[in-house]
Scaffold this motif. Sequence first.
Motif, PDB file in Angstrom:
ATOM      1  N   MET A   1       0.853  -1.195   0.000  1.00 33.68           N
ATOM      2  CA  MET A   1       0.000   0.000   0.000  1.00 33.68           C
ATOM      3  C   MET A   1       0.889   1.245   0.000  1.00 33.68           C
ATOM      4  O   MET A   1       1.811   1.368   0.808  1.00 33.68           O
ATOM      5  N   SER A   2       0.665   2.181  -0.920  1.00 31.74           N
ATOM      6  CA  SER A   2       1.477   3.381  -1.009  1.00 31.74           C
ATOM      7  C   SER A   2       1.173   4.329   0.142  1.00 31.74           C
ATOM      8  O   SER A   2       0.142   4.228   0.812  1.00 31.74           O
ATOM      9  N   LYS A   3       2.118   5.275   0.364  1.00 35.62           N
ATOM     10  CA  LYS A   3       1.957   6.257   1.436  1.00 35.62           C
ATOM     11  C   LYS A   3       0.717   7.102   1.198  1.00 35.62           C
ATOM     12  O   LYS A   3      -0.049   7.406   2.112  1.00 35.62           O
ATOM     13  N   GLU A   4       0.498   7.488  -0.087  1.00 35.06           N
ATOM     14  CA  GLU A   4      -0.659   8.306  -0.428  1.00 35.06           C
ATOM     15  C   GLU A   4      -1.955   7.548  -0.164  1.00 35.06           C
ATOM     16  O   GLU A   4      -2.905   8.097   0.372  1.00 35.06           O
ATOM     17  N   SER A   5      -1.971   6.258  -0.536  1.00 33.40           N
ATOM     18  CA  SER A   5      -3.167   5.453  -0.320  1.00 33.40           C
ATOM     19  C   SER A   5      -3.456   5.308   1.172  1.00 33.40           C
ATOM     20  O   SER A   5      -4.605   5.391   1.604  1.00 33.40           O
ATOM     21  N   PHE A   6      -2.405   5.090   1.968  1.00 32.64           N
ATOM     22  CA  PHE A   6      -2.575   4.975   3.420  1.00 32.64           C
ATOM     23  C   PHE A   6      -3.115   6.277   3.999  1.00 32.64           C
ATOM     24  O   PHE A   6      -3.989   6.273   4.874  1.00 32.64           O
ATOM     25  N   SER A   7      -2.611   7.408   3.522  1.00 32.00           N
ATOM     26  CA  SER A   7      -3.091   8.714   3.989  1.00 32.00           C
ATOM     27  C   SER A   7      -4.557   8.922   3.628  1.00 32.00           C
ATOM     28  O   SER A   7      -5.329   9.459   4.427  1.00 32.00           O
ATOM     29  N   ASP A   8      -4.934   8.471   2.438  1.00 31.30           N
ATOM     30  CA  ASP A   8      -6.337   8.588   2.030  1.00 31.30           C
ATOM     31  C   ASP A   8      -7.245   7.788   2.952  1.00 31.30           C
ATOM     32  O   ASP A   8      -8.333   8.235   3.312  1.00 31.30           O
ATOM     33  N   HIS A   9      -6.786   6.603   3.345  1.00 30.99           N
ATOM     34  CA  HIS A   9      -7.575   5.769   4.256  1.00 30.99           C
ATOM     35  C   HIS A   9      -7.711   6.440   5.627  1.00 30.99           C
ATOM     36  O   HIS A   9      -8.780   6.392   6.241  1.00 30.99           O
ATOM     37  N   LEU A  10      -6.641   7.065   6.095  1.00 32.00           N
ATOM     38  CA  LEU A  10      -6.700   7.762   7.381  1.00 32.00           C
ATOM     39  C   LEU A  10      -7.660   8.942   7.323  1.00 32.00           C
ATOM     40  O   LEU A  10      -8.423   9.183   8.274  1.00 32.00           O
ATOM     41  N   LEU A  11      -7.631   9.673   6.208  1.00 29.69           N
ATOM     42  CA  LEU A  11      -8.543  10.809   6.045  1.00 29.69           C
ATOM     43  C   LEU A  11      -9.991  10.330   5.989  1.00 29.69           C
ATOM     44  O   LEU A  11     -10.891  10.961   6.552  1.00 29.69           O
ATOM     45  N   GLU A  12     -10.206   9.213   5.288  1.00 35.96           N
ATOM     46  CA  GLU A  12     -11.557   8.646   5.205  1.00 35.96           C
ATOM     47  C   GLU A  12     -12.034   8.193   6.583  1.00 35.96           C
ATOM     48  O   GLU A  12     -13.186   8.432   6.969  1.00 35.96           O
ATOM     49  N   LEU A  13     -11.143   7.546   7.330  1.00 32.89           N
ATOM     50  CA  LEU A  13     -11.497   7.101   8.678  1.00 32.89           C
ATOM     51  C   LEU A  13     -11.819   8.289   9.573  1.00 32.89           C
ATOM     52  O   LEU A  13     -12.793   8.254  10.341  1.00 32.89           O
ATOM     53  N   ARG A  14     -11.028   9.344   9.485  1.00 27.04           N
ATOM     54  CA  ARG A  14     -11.289  10.548  10.288  1.00 27.04           C
ATOM     55  C   ARG A  14     -12.635  11.162   9.924  1.00 27.04           C
ATOM     56  O   ARG A  14     -13.396  11.578  10.800  1.00 27.04           O
ATOM     57  N   SER A  15     -12.944  11.178   8.632  1.00 23.90           N
ATOM     58  CA  SER A  15     -14.225  11.719   8.179  1.00 23.90           C
ATOM     59  C   SER A  15     -15.394  10.931   8.769  1.00 23.90           C
ATOM     60  O   SER A  15     -16.397  11.510   9.213  1.00 23.90           O
ATOM     61  N   TRP A  83     -25.211   4.334  14.070  1.00 19.90           N
ATOM     62  CA  TRP A  83     -24.531   5.208  13.117  1.00 19.90           C
ATOM     63  C   TRP A  83     -23.049   4.856  13.025  1.00 19.90           C
ATOM     64  O   TRP A  83     -22.457   4.870  11.948  1.00 19.90           O
ATOM     65  N   LEU A  84     -22.458   4.483  14.168  1.00 16.74           N
ATOM     66  CA  LEU A  84     -21.066   4.039  14.180  1.00 16.74           C
ATOM     67  C   LEU A  84     -20.918   2.747  13.386  1.00 16.74           C
ATOM     68  O   LEU A  84     -19.980   2.607  12.586  1.00 16.74           O
ATOM     69  N   PHE A  85     -21.848   1.808  13.581  1.00 18.95           N
ATOM     70  CA  PHE A  85     -21.800   0.555  12.821  1.00 18.95           C
ATOM     71  C   PHE A  85     -21.936   0.824  11.323  1.00 18.95           C
ATOM     72  O   PHE A  85     -21.236   0.209  10.504  1.00 18.95           O
ATOM     73  N   TYR A  86     -22.842   1.735  10.963  1.00 18.72           N
ATOM     74  CA  TYR A  86     -23.060   2.057   9.549  1.00 18.72           C
ATOM     75  C   TYR A  86     -21.824   2.705   8.934  1.00 18.72           C
ATOM     76  O   TYR A  86     -21.416   2.354   7.819  1.00 18.72           O
ATOM     77  N   GLN A  87     -21.220   3.648   9.635  1.00 21.34           N
ATOM     78  CA  GLN A  87     -20.021   4.314   9.126  1.00 21.34           C
ATOM     79  C   GLN A  87     -18.867   3.316   8.998  1.00 21.34           C
ATOM     80  O   GLN A  87     -18.054   3.419   8.076  1.00 21.34           O
ATOM     81  N   THR A  88     -18.812   2.355   9.897  1.00 20.97           N
ATOM     82  CA  THR A  88     -17.800   1.300   9.794  1.00 20.97           C
ATOM     83  C   THR A  88     -18.016   0.486   8.521  1.00 20.97           C
ATOM     84  O   THR A  88     -17.063   0.154   7.799  1.00 20.97           O
ATOM     85  N   TRP A  89     -19.290   0.176   8.243  1.00 18.65           N
ATOM     86  CA  TRP A  89     -19.632  -0.577   7.026  1.00 18.65           C
ATOM     87  C   TRP A  89     -19.246   0.210   5.772  1.00 18.65           C
ATOM     88  O   TRP A  89     -18.649  -0.336   4.845  1.00 18.65           O
ATOM     89  N   ILE A  90     -19.545   1.504   5.737  1.00 18.60           N
ATOM     90  CA  ILE A  90     -19.210   2.340   4.579  1.00 18.60           C
ATOM     91  C   ILE A  90     -17.690   2.399   4.388  1.00 18.60           C
ATOM     92  O   ILE A  90     -17.185   2.411   3.265  1.00 18.60           O
ATOM     93  N   PHE A  91     -16.965   2.396   5.499  1.00 20.55           N
ATOM     94  CA  PHE A  91     -15.503   2.498   5.425  1.00 20.55           C
ATOM     95  C   PHE A  91     -14.869   1.228   4.860  1.00 20.55           C
ATOM     96  O   PHE A  91     -13.931   1.287   4.055  1.00 20.55           O
TER      97      PHE A  91
END
Length: 233
Positions: A1-15, A83-91
């Motif tokens: 996994m590239s650094k950029e891809s990992f950063s995107d995942h972190l941003l998505e998780l934060r969102s 809502w937490l469960f749903y956001q986990t599913w979307i992630f």
Amino acid sequence: MSKESFSDHLLELRSRLIKVIILFGILVIVGIPFAGEIYSFVSAPLINLLPDGSSMIATEVASPFMAPIKLVVYVAILFSMPWLFYQTWIFISPGLYKNEKKFTAPLMLSTIVLFFSGVGFAFFVVCPIIFKFFISMAPDSIQVMTDISQYLSFIFKLVFAFGIAFEIPVATILLINNGITSKASLIKARPYLIILFLIIGMLLTPPDIFSQLFLAIPMWILFEIGMIFAKNK
């Protein structure tokens, strides 16, 4: 996994986490004006069982104000869980195959249903039985008067423990279907798991055998249900 891809995942998780926090904040703000009504509803299992002349008490100066506010926060946490469960599913869903999505989507719905089933079971069934037992055991020379802050902390711990415990079928299915373990291994480990359920019941419920069994036995039953619905591996 590239650094950029990992950063995107972190941003998505934060969102996703921010969205959960926002809903939690909205529920707290909306619930504060109704704190008194919510408190009356939540305290009913104990109030209805108190002997004549007994009542809830506040042992700290700020308790009459802070206890209902604290209760609103507790309730907001509980109702934020779907809502937490749903956001986990979307992630996690973008990383799943099509057949995995078909399997995981109903599993997420089951997670929400089971969580609130555990909460409801604890509040409407277990709590009245436990409170009745405790009050009946009090000597005649003792007048039962429970501190409101202690009561709310106790009941929230209990209902949340049951809500999480009722997720056992989902956990069992995921462990087996993802190849982490097998049905045969869990069958061999069943006696140890039953002991584990009893220990969990002892740690999360009041120190009496009845309330411990009220948590341990449903956990065992739910484990067996998860075994039934899991794939054979």
